[in-house]
Each structure stands twice: as structure tokens, then as C-alpha cells.
Scaffold this motif. Sequence first.
Motif, mmCIF file in Angstrom:
data_model
loop_
_atom_site.group_PDB
_atom_site.id
_atom_site.type_symbol
_atom_site.label_atom_id
_atom_site.label_comp_id
_atom_site.label_asym_id
_atom_site.label_seq_id
_atom_site.Cartn_x
_atom_site.Cartn_y
_atom_site.Cartn_z
ATOM 1 N N ALA A 1 52.606 90.925 26.471
ATOM 2 C CA ALA A 1 54.062 90.791 27.449
ATOM 3 C C ALA A 1 53.827 88.917 27.585
ATOM 4 O O ALA A 1 54.153 88.122 27.884
ATOM 5 C CB ALA A 1 54.293 91.113 28.449
ATOM 6 N N ALA A 2 51.964 89.106 28.354
ATOM 7 C CA ALA A 2 51.619 87.359 28.444
ATOM 8 C C ALA A 2 52.295 85.770 26.606
ATOM 9 O O ALA A 2 52.176 85.269 26.850
ATOM 10 C CB ALA A 2 50.121 87.485 29.524
ATOM 11 N N LYS A 3 51.650 86.768 25.697
ATOM 12 C CA LYS A 3 51.394 86.042 24.823
ATOM 13 C C LYS A 3 53.036 85.718 24.120
ATOM 14 O O LYS A 3 53.255 84.590 24.166
ATOM 15 C CB LYS A 3 50.653 86.804 23.156
ATOM 16 C CG LYS A 3 49.568 86.402 23.373
ATOM 17 C CD LYS A 3 49.568 85.568 22.897
ATOM 18 C CE LYS A 3 47.675 85.508 22.675
ATOM 19 N NZ LYS A 3 47.131 84.003 22.211
ATOM 20 N N ALA A 4 53.935 86.426 24.895
ATOM 21 C CA ALA A 4 55.203 86.797 24.340
ATOM 22 C C ALA A 4 56.047 85.501 24.812
ATOM 23 O O ALA A 4 56.713 84.887 24.612
ATOM 24 C CB ALA A 4 55.718 87.769 24.943
ATOM 25 N N GLN A 5 55.507 85.602 26.435
ATOM 26 C CA GLN A 5 55.869 84.233 26.985
ATOM 27 C C GLN A 5 55.361 82.802 27.460
ATOM 28 O O GLN A 5 56.062 81.577 27.342
ATOM 29 C CB GLN A 5 55.480 84.967 29.224
ATOM 30 C CG GLN A 5 56.863 86.107 28.832
ATOM 31 C CD GLN A 5 56.739 86.567 30.857
ATOM 32 O OE1 GLN A 5 56.465 85.776 31.327
ATOM 33 N NE2 GLN A 5 56.915 88.108 30.782
ATOM 34 N N ARG A 6 53.878 82.888 27.217
ATOM 35 C CA ARG A 6 52.972 81.991 26.925
ATOM 36 C C ARG A 6 52.472 81.779 25.619
ATOM 37 O O ARG A 6 51.191 82.455 25.533
ATOM 38 C CB ARG A 6 52.157 81.746 27.923
ATOM 39 C CG ARG A 6 52.466 81.561 29.621
ATOM 40 C CD ARG A 6 53.218 79.904 29.466
ATOM 41 N NE ARG A 6 52.450 78.971 29.125
ATOM 42 C CZ ARG A 6 51.705 78.563 30.334
ATOM 43 N NH1 ARG A 6 51.849 78.970 31.217
ATOM 44 N NH2 ARG A 6 50.164 78.123 30.017
ATOM 45 N N PRO A 7 53.097 81.727 24.451
ATOM 46 C CA PRO A 7 52.160 81.650 23.350
ATOM 47 C C PRO A 7 50.943 80.794 22.894
ATOM 48 O O PRO A 7 49.926 80.968 22.413
ATOM 49 C CB PRO A 7 53.398 81.328 21.842
ATOM 50 C CG PRO A 7 54.420 81.551 22.773
ATOM 51 C CD PRO A 7 54.294 81.558 24.489
ATOM 52 N N ASP A 8 50.597 79.243 23.976
ATOM 53 C CA ASP A 8 49.850 78.936 24.000
ATOM 54 C C ASP A 8 48.520 79.597 24.784
ATOM 55 O O ASP A 8 47.718 78.913 24.655
ATOM 56 C CB ASP A 8 49.934 77.475 24.771
ATOM 57 C CG ASP A 8 50.336 77.677 26.237
ATOM 58 O OD1 ASP A 8 51.400 79.002 25.977
ATOM 59 O OD2 ASP A 8 50.107 76.783 26.749
ATOM 60 N N ILE A 9 48.234 81.052 25.219
ATOM 61 C CA ILE A 9 47.471 80.892 26.162
ATOM 62 C C ILE A 9 46.270 81.545 25.760
ATOM 63 O O ILE A 9 46.637 82.419 24.353
ATOM 64 C CB ILE A 9 48.022 82.359 27.379
ATOM 65 C CG1 ILE A 9 48.229 83.273 27.083
ATOM 66 C CG2 ILE A 9 49.162 81.441 28.142
ATOM 67 C CD1 ILE A 9 48.916 84.582 27.888
ATOM 68 N N LYS A 10 45.381 81.921 25.183
ATOM 69 C CA LYS A 10 44.283 82.457 24.627
ATOM 70 C C LYS A 10 43.810 83.459 25.301
ATOM 71 O O LYS A 10 43.080 84.375 26.751
ATOM 72 C CB LYS A 10 43.096 81.473 24.784
ATOM 73 C CG LYS A 10 43.436 80.480 24.490
ATOM 74 C CD LYS A 10 43.637 80.752 22.595
ATOM 75 C CE LYS A 10 43.945 79.322 21.948
ATOM 76 N NZ LYS A 10 44.274 79.156 20.739
ATOM 77 N N ILE A 11 43.505 84.805 24.325
ATOM 78 C CA ILE A 11 43.308 86.123 25.338
ATOM 79 C C ILE A 11 41.872 85.891 24.465
ATOM 80 O O ILE A 11 42.024 86.688 23.562
ATOM 81 C CB ILE A 11 44.226 87.173 25.128
ATOM 82 C CG1 ILE A 11 45.916 87.304 25.699
ATOM 83 C CG2 ILE A 11 43.986 88.928 25.937
ATOM 84 C CD1 ILE A 11 46.258 87.974 25.061
ATOM 85 N N ILE A 12 40.657 86.818 25.459
ATOM 86 C CA ILE A 12 39.415 86.492 24.862
ATOM 87 C C ILE A 12 39.148 88.383 25.288
ATOM 88 O O ILE A 12 39.415 89.033 26.706
ATOM 89 C CB ILE A 12 38.387 86.043 25.931
ATOM 90 C CG1 ILE A 12 39.088 84.111 25.925
ATOM 91 C CG2 ILE A 12 37.357 86.301 25.645
ATOM 92 C CD1 ILE A 12 38.042 83.245 26.417
ATOM 93 N N ALA A 13 39.049 88.912 24.696
ATOM 94 C CA ALA A 13 38.825 90.858 24.951
ATOM 95 C C ALA A 13 37.252 90.952 25.693
ATOM 96 O O ALA A 13 36.249 89.462 25.065
ATOM 97 C CB ALA A 13 38.661 91.515 23.731
ATOM 98 N N VAL A 14 37.067 91.102 26.331
ATOM 99 C CA VAL A 14 35.134 91.771 26.501
ATOM 100 C C VAL A 14 35.404 93.030 26.595
ATOM 101 O O VAL A 14 35.745 94.916 27.040
ATOM 102 C CB VAL A 14 35.097 91.592 28.108
ATOM 103 C CG1 VAL A 14 33.553 91.623 28.976
ATOM 104 C CG2 VAL A 14 35.791 89.964 28.399
ATOM 105 N N GLU A 15 33.560 93.278 26.194
ATOM 106 C CA GLU A 15 33.463 95.140 25.908
ATOM 107 C C GLU A 15 32.017 94.979 25.913
ATOM 108 O O GLU A 15 31.307 94.201 25.781
ATOM 109 C CB GLU A 15 33.833 95.755 24.586
ATOM 110 C CG GLU A 15 33.516 94.727 23.411
ATOM 111 C CD GLU A 15 33.903 95.190 22.030
ATOM 112 O OE1 GLU A 15 34.795 96.897 21.671
ATOM 113 O OE2 GLU A 15 33.628 94.959 21.320
ATOM 114 N N ALA A 16 31.311 96.110 26.269
ATOM 115 C CA ALA A 16 29.645 95.843 26.418
ATOM 116 C C ALA A 16 29.675 96.224 25.050
ATOM 117 O O ALA A 16 29.771 96.959 24.235
ATOM 118 C CB ALA A 16 29.474 97.911 26.514
ATOM 119 N N ALA A 17 28.411 95.654 25.380
ATOM 120 C CA ALA A 17 27.147 95.772 24.222
ATOM 121 C C ALA A 17 27.243 96.775 23.485
ATOM 122 O O ALA A 17 26.610 96.646 22.515
ATOM 123 C CB ALA A 17 25.586 94.436 23.885
ATOM 124 N N ALA A 18 26.671 97.643 24.185
ATOM 125 C CA ALA A 18 26.340 99.011 24.365
ATOM 126 C C ALA A 18 27.665 99.745 23.599
ATOM 127 O O ALA A 18 27.105 101.034 22.181
ATOM 128 C CB ALA A 18 25.256 99.439 25.482
#
Length: 219
Positions: A1-18
Amino acid sequence: AAKAQRPDIKIIAVEAAAAASFTASLAAGEPVNAPVRPTLADGLAVGRVGDRSFALAAPRVDRVLTVDEQALSLAVLRLLELEKTSCEGAGAAALAALMGKAGQALKGRKVVLLLCGGNIDPTVLHRVIDHGLALDGRLWRFTATVSDRPGGMAKLTQVIADAGASVLEINHDRAFSGPEVFSTTVEVTVETADQDHIQTLHERLREADFEVISATGSR
């Protein structure tokens, strides 16, 4: 939804190194199995990203970051202490990443953190707080040799007090302190302000001729 409204935004995913299954799947171009170790972010600890989740996320995520257990503990502590928000490890992962090197790269930019999940057991939260305080330099435990004659322990606690630290616990061990009859080993846990304060206390102890045999909670 965020990308659809603002294609210029960057989405950064975060996960545990483990449990970096999304990172492994992106590298492979499809969901793959990845090793999973115990992690505070148990809500993210999956050995394989779901097919539907991967299909939805892969085209929209611009970057993936992984965080270690120390970063997760500190993030939970910061949220509880500064925002008065009880957040589980998985929910605090975004802040854990922002507090690391990624935060420097994003300095001056508008950043939105998603804090999702407050399902943390009170006993686990207690351990996380203590762990976070130790990592933060606000708890320090050291083992030292002191004189077992009258005044030896008083001298040690006076040095600690003069350095501005507060004693939480002292364990006194005469029987297994070594061959010296008139010296003993003590394990001391103190409250400190930060890592610099620990260093100052360590120096004061050396100046007072206390031998610090081992220490934890310092860098």
C-alpha cells in the motif's frame, strides 16, 4: 500500500541474523531453507519464508538488514525506557537496525519504524532488561582479590562509592580463593552510568591495588 501511493519510498526489511531466511531467499531468487538458531526475535524465527509472503515482499523490499541478539536486547530496553512501550524482540527489530550502522546512513532522512508485537513474557523481559543494561554499560560485574583482614571489604566498597558506582551484590568466597589465607575472592555487581564510568571505576580499583581478575559487562 505504501509503495502504491509513494513509489519513491524505500522499504527496508529487518530480520534476526540467527534466522535470516528472507535474506537467503532473496539471494536464491526463491524461498529456500535457512538455519535457525535461538533468538530473542522468535516471531521472526522461521526456517523458510512462505511462498506467498516471498511473492509479496520480494518485489517491494529495497534492502534487507540483519541484527544480532545484542542489538535486539538494546532495542527492547530503549523502547521500554524512552517510549514506555513493551515490545517483543521481533517487534523491536526495526529499531535495532536503526541503532546500528544503518542509522548513520539514514541520518537526516524521514524514517518510519513499524513496531509490531508486544507479546513478550515478563520473565524474558526481565532477563532482556538486565542483559541490555549490561550491554549499555549500566551493570558491571567483576571478580577481585581483597584482603581478608578487618577493613579489606570496607576499603573495596569505599573505592566503589568514591567512583560514583552503587553495589548491587557481593559474593564472598573464602574456601576457593587460592592458597593465600589472608586474602579472598569477591564477585561484585555494580550499577554504573556507562562504559566510560566502568573504565573509570576499573582504573580506581587498580590505583587502590585491587587485582581485578575477570570482568563482564565491559568492552
